[in-house]
Scaffold this motif. Structure first.
Motif, short mmCIF file in Angstrom:
data_model
loop_
_atom_site.label_atom_id
_atom_site.label_comp_id
_atom_site.label_asym_id
_atom_site.label_seq_id
_atom_site.Cartn_x
_atom_site.Cartn_y
_atom_site.Cartn_z
N GLU A 143 -7.74 0.89 -4.80
CA GLU A 143 -7.64 1.53 -3.49
C GLU A 143 -8.77 1.09 -2.58
O GLU A 143 -8.56 0.86 -1.38
CB GLU A 143 -7.66 3.06 -3.65
CG GLU A 143 -7.41 3.82 -2.36
CD GLU A 143 -6.04 3.56 -1.76
OE1 GLU A 143 -5.89 3.75 -0.54
OE2 GLU A 143 -5.12 3.17 -2.51
N GLN A 164 -7.98 -2.39 -1.27
CA GLN A 164 -6.91 -2.38 -0.28
C GLN A 164 -7.41 -1.84 1.06
O GLN A 164 -7.09 -2.41 2.12
CB GLN A 164 -5.74 -1.53 -0.79
CG GLN A 164 -4.99 -2.16 -1.95
CD GLN A 164 -3.85 -1.31 -2.44
OE1 GLN A 164 -3.66 -0.17 -1.99
NE2 GLN A 164 -3.07 -1.83 -3.37
N TYR A 185 -3.87 11.73 -4.37
CA TYR A 185 -3.62 10.48 -3.63
C TYR A 185 -4.04 9.27 -4.46
O TYR A 185 -3.30 8.29 -4.57
CB TYR A 185 -4.38 10.54 -2.31
CG TYR A 185 -4.53 9.21 -1.60
CD1 TYR A 185 -3.46 8.61 -0.95
CD2 TYR A 185 -5.77 8.56 -1.58
CE1 TYR A 185 -3.61 7.40 -0.29
CE2 TYR A 185 -5.93 7.35 -0.92
CZ TYR A 185 -4.85 6.78 -0.28
OH TYR A 185 -5.00 5.58 0.37
N LEU A 186 -5.23 9.35 -5.04
CA LEU A 186 -5.77 8.20 -5.77
C LEU A 186 -5.05 7.93 -7.08
O LEU A 186 -4.84 6.78 -7.45
CB LEU A 186 -7.26 8.43 -6.07
CG LEU A 186 -8.28 8.08 -5.01
CD1 LEU A 186 -9.67 8.46 -5.48
CD2 LEU A 186 -8.21 6.60 -4.67
N GLU A 240 2.91 -1.00 -0.57
CA GLU A 240 2.30 0.28 -0.21
C GLU A 240 2.93 0.92 1.02
O GLU A 240 2.96 2.14 1.14
CB GLU A 240 0.80 0.09 0.04
CG GLU A 240 0.00 -0.33 -1.19
CD GLU A 240 -0.01 0.73 -2.27
OE1 GLU A 240 -0.04 1.94 -1.92
OE2 GLU A 240 0.03 0.37 -3.45
N THR A 281 -5.13 11.80 3.99
CA THR A 281 -4.27 11.28 2.93
C THR A 281 -2.90 11.94 2.91
O THR A 281 -1.96 11.38 2.35
CB THR A 281 -4.93 11.48 1.55
OG1 THR A 281 -5.07 12.89 1.29
CG2 THR A 281 -6.30 10.82 1.50
#
Length: 274
Positions: free
Chosen positions: A24, A27, A238-239, A90, A230
């Protein structure tokens, strides 16, 4: 689950969580750079101005030229923001949809459906690009904090695994390694005094796991500043949504705790039936 098996199971949580965090971060960093490149590209695209006073205007005769400039902005967006390696996996959104989410609906409509590329529109595009980058930078800060929390939690687990308490009885080895080395021994081989000492060490270890669990829960519930960024109630959802456990550190502590508590119950039963 015995302690050794529990320890092996815990080892799988952290590598997966660490990979998710690093993926993450990478990105988001690429997206920050993409919005930087997009803003720079937009800066280089000219607008139509009135030569008399320099004020931005749109003349009917220049509609084709300004339309071409709008196309240049759209092309720049495709070649920067939508060109990151992970975009399709994504996001996968069409140009207008993504511009609407990132640059606001008004700006996206002006870029997609308008025929004028004015100075105010140019400034709005650049401003929204900077805001999109800023949102990602804020999220990066939260993710860096989560990475640090994972490392602290892993270190505390290791510490608990290596030592139980400072106030051990006599010269008895009070480390968790010693507890594990005896965990497979038949409890019938223990004297009643040894069983009480063993149960005490297990309880001290369990208390430390409980404290770590409470501390981690407090971290999760205290860090709610990024919920709106998020769209998830907690950053961890989220992660780690692609992982088996949404809260890997809590899962590791819980699994370890339950394995040790099961052993403690066996020891207590052995004490009861002596």
């Amino acid at each position: 689950m015995d302690l050794v098996a529990s320890s092996l199971a815990i080892g799988g949580y952290f590598p997966a969580a660490t990979r998710a965090v690093e993926r993450e971060r990478e990105q988001l960093q690429r997206e920050c750079k993409a919005f930087d490149r997009f803003a720079s590209a937009v800066k280089s695209i000219t607008v139509q101005t009135d030569s008399r006073d320099g004020v931005s205007t749109v003349l009917v005769g220049n509609a084709t030229a300004t339309g071409s400039n709008l196309q240049n902005v759209r092309d720049a967006y495709r070649s920067t923001v939508m060109d990151v390696d992970h975009y399709e996996s994504e996001y996968g959104e069409e140009l207008y949809e993504n511009m609407m989410l990132e640059l606001t609906e008004n700006v996206a409509s002006a870029l997609a459906d308008g025929y004028q590329f004015t100075q105010p529109l140019k400034q709005a595009v650049i401003q929204q690009s900077r805001l999109a980058k800023s949102r990602r930078e804020s999220l990066l800060d939260a993710i860096d904090a989560e990475r640090d929390a994972l490392e602290r939690g892993r270190d505390r687990l290791r510490e608990i695994d290596e030592t139980v308490a400072d106030d051990s009885i006599g010269s008895e080895d009070d480390s968790t390694d010693a507890v594990e080395s005896r965990s497979d021994s038949p409890l019938s081989e223990y004297s009643l005094t040894e069983l009480f000492e063993y149960e005490r060490r297990l309880q001290r270890c369990l208390s430390r796991y409980e404290q770590l669990h409470r501390d981690r829960q407090h971290e999760i519930h205290s860090n709610d500043a990024y919920r709106s960024k998020t769209g998830y109630p907690f950053l961890q959802l989220y992660l780690y949504e692609s992982l088996e456990d949404d809260f890997p550190l809590l899962a590791a502590v819980t699994e370890r705790f339950e394995g040790l508590r099961a052993r403690q119950e066996m020891v207590r039963r052995a004490i009861t039936y002596r």
